[in-house]
Design a protein around this motif. Sequence first.
Motif, short mmCIF file in Angstrom:
data_model
loop_
_atom_site.label_atom_id
_atom_site.label_comp_id
_atom_site.label_asym_id
_atom_site.label_seq_id
_atom_site.Cartn_x
_atom_site.Cartn_y
_atom_site.Cartn_z
N UNK A 177 0.86 -1.19 0.00
CA UNK A 177 0.00 0.00 0.00
C UNK A 177 0.89 1.24 0.00
N UNK A 178 0.76 2.09 -1.03
CA UNK A 178 1.59 3.30 -1.06
C UNK A 178 1.01 4.35 -0.11
N UNK A 179 1.72 5.50 0.00
CA UNK A 179 1.34 6.49 1.00
C UNK A 179 -0.05 7.07 0.74
N UNK A 180 -0.34 7.43 -0.52
CA UNK A 180 -1.65 8.03 -0.80
C UNK A 180 -2.79 7.07 -0.49
N UNK A 181 -2.60 5.78 -0.83
CA UNK A 181 -3.62 4.77 -0.51
C UNK A 181 -3.76 4.61 1.00
N UNK A 182 -2.62 4.64 1.71
CA UNK A 182 -2.65 4.47 3.16
C UNK A 182 -3.35 5.64 3.84
N UNK A 183 -3.10 6.88 3.35
CA UNK A 183 -3.75 8.05 3.93
C UNK A 183 -5.26 8.01 3.74
N UNK A 184 -5.68 7.59 2.55
CA UNK A 184 -7.13 7.50 2.31
C UNK A 184 -7.76 6.45 3.22
N UNK A 185 -7.11 5.29 3.32
CA UNK A 185 -7.64 4.25 4.19
C UNK A 185 -7.62 4.70 5.64
N UNK A 186 -6.62 5.48 6.02
CA UNK A 186 -6.50 5.96 7.39
C UNK A 186 -7.65 6.88 7.76
N UNK A 187 -8.11 7.69 6.80
CA UNK A 187 -9.25 8.58 7.08
C UNK A 187 -10.51 7.78 7.37
N UNK A 188 -10.70 6.69 6.63
CA UNK A 188 -11.85 5.83 6.91
C UNK A 188 -11.69 5.14 8.27
N UNK A 189 -10.46 4.71 8.56
CA UNK A 189 -10.17 4.01 9.81
C UNK A 189 -10.44 4.91 11.03
N UNK A 190 -10.13 6.21 10.90
CA UNK A 190 -10.27 7.14 12.02
C UNK A 190 -11.61 7.88 12.04
N UNK A 191 -12.38 7.74 10.97
CA UNK A 191 -13.56 8.60 10.80
C UNK A 191 -14.56 8.52 11.95
N UNK A 192 -14.80 7.33 12.51
CA UNK A 192 -15.81 7.18 13.56
C UNK A 192 -15.20 7.16 14.96
N UNK A 193 -13.94 7.58 15.08
CA UNK A 193 -13.27 7.57 16.38
C UNK A 193 -13.20 8.98 16.96
N UNK A 194 -13.24 9.06 18.29
CA UNK A 194 -13.05 10.33 18.98
C UNK A 194 -11.58 10.59 19.30
N UNK A 195 -10.84 9.51 19.45
CA UNK A 195 -9.42 9.64 19.77
C UNK A 195 -8.69 8.37 19.33
N UNK A 196 -7.36 8.46 19.26
CA UNK A 196 -6.55 7.29 18.92
C UNK A 196 -5.13 7.54 19.42
N UNK A 197 -4.36 6.48 19.56
CA UNK A 197 -2.96 6.57 19.98
C UNK A 197 -2.06 6.28 18.78
#
Length: 318
Positions: free
Chosen positions: A1-21
């Motif tokens: 997974x390249x950086x742009x793909x990872x960033x897009x996936x990361x936004x979905x991963x974090x979208x429903x979270x209030x916080x993360x470490x």
Amino acid sequence: MNKSERLQDMMFFLNDKNSFKLADIMRHYDISKSTALRDIASLERIGMPIYAEHGRNGAYRILQNKLLSPILFTLDEVLALYFSMCTLRAYETTPFHLSVDKLKEKFERCLAPEKIRMLHRMEKVFTFDAVRHNHRCRFLREVLRSAVEERVCSVSYAKNGIKTVYVVQFFDISASYGQWYATGYDFETKKPRVFRCDKIMSLTQNDRRKAKPLSQFIKSTDALYKTQGAVEFEAAVSEKGADLFYKEHYPSMQLYTEHGGYIVKGFYNKGEEAFIAQYFIGYGENVLSVKPAALKKLIAARLKKLSRRYTAEKKAPT
């Protein structure tokens, strides 16, 4: 997974979270601490509302707002979304409160000037085959909302100058040939009923009837629409007839390929004979054969009547 793909996936991963470490990101994407830090900085630069909480139990917080987090699209995806959005211009009413012009402005803010110029040139080249929707549907948004929320409604409906009140639960909304249509379960007849949305005069919630699960309506067409005494039909059509079927057909019929040819199969309930006959007249010479004989006879009779209308000689004025 390249950086742009990872960033897009990361936004979905974090979208429903209030916080993360930071460790959550490192573990989920199997990346180093320095890479995770660079990715978080990239998310902040493109507008994701992240801020750091320092200290022993430090973490990253995500500001909650009503705006969706940005999503990274490829250029082809942007073009597909942009031109899909442009087709909304054909609708006098949509179930959403929006302005196509404002949506276009938001798209263009996300693109470089040369890409905006390319979009404008493409708009001049593309022609969209969309039927204009000229009738305003005052309650389209409410119809959609009641269907999604599984609510029963009392609907005042005007047809041929006569107003009638129905108690229905909507479960299907569609746009066809310049009109919005909504199908609802009629609690009086216990059958589906189709409404032209611009003819709905009022819509209010009805709490006297118990709503049914939406999944109950999303089942076989036969079980939903077919009544006792329904007549099965078959019509062999040409290749052009198959194209006509895809342009306009109804839930009670399907197109099949058999022995290299095309057959429209379906059923019609009592009282729908004339409607089905008129439907197949629209196919012209692209209908090759029709069963049952009663439907074929009705089509022939209607064509004969139509022929007399066009061939009748007008009396010369005296």
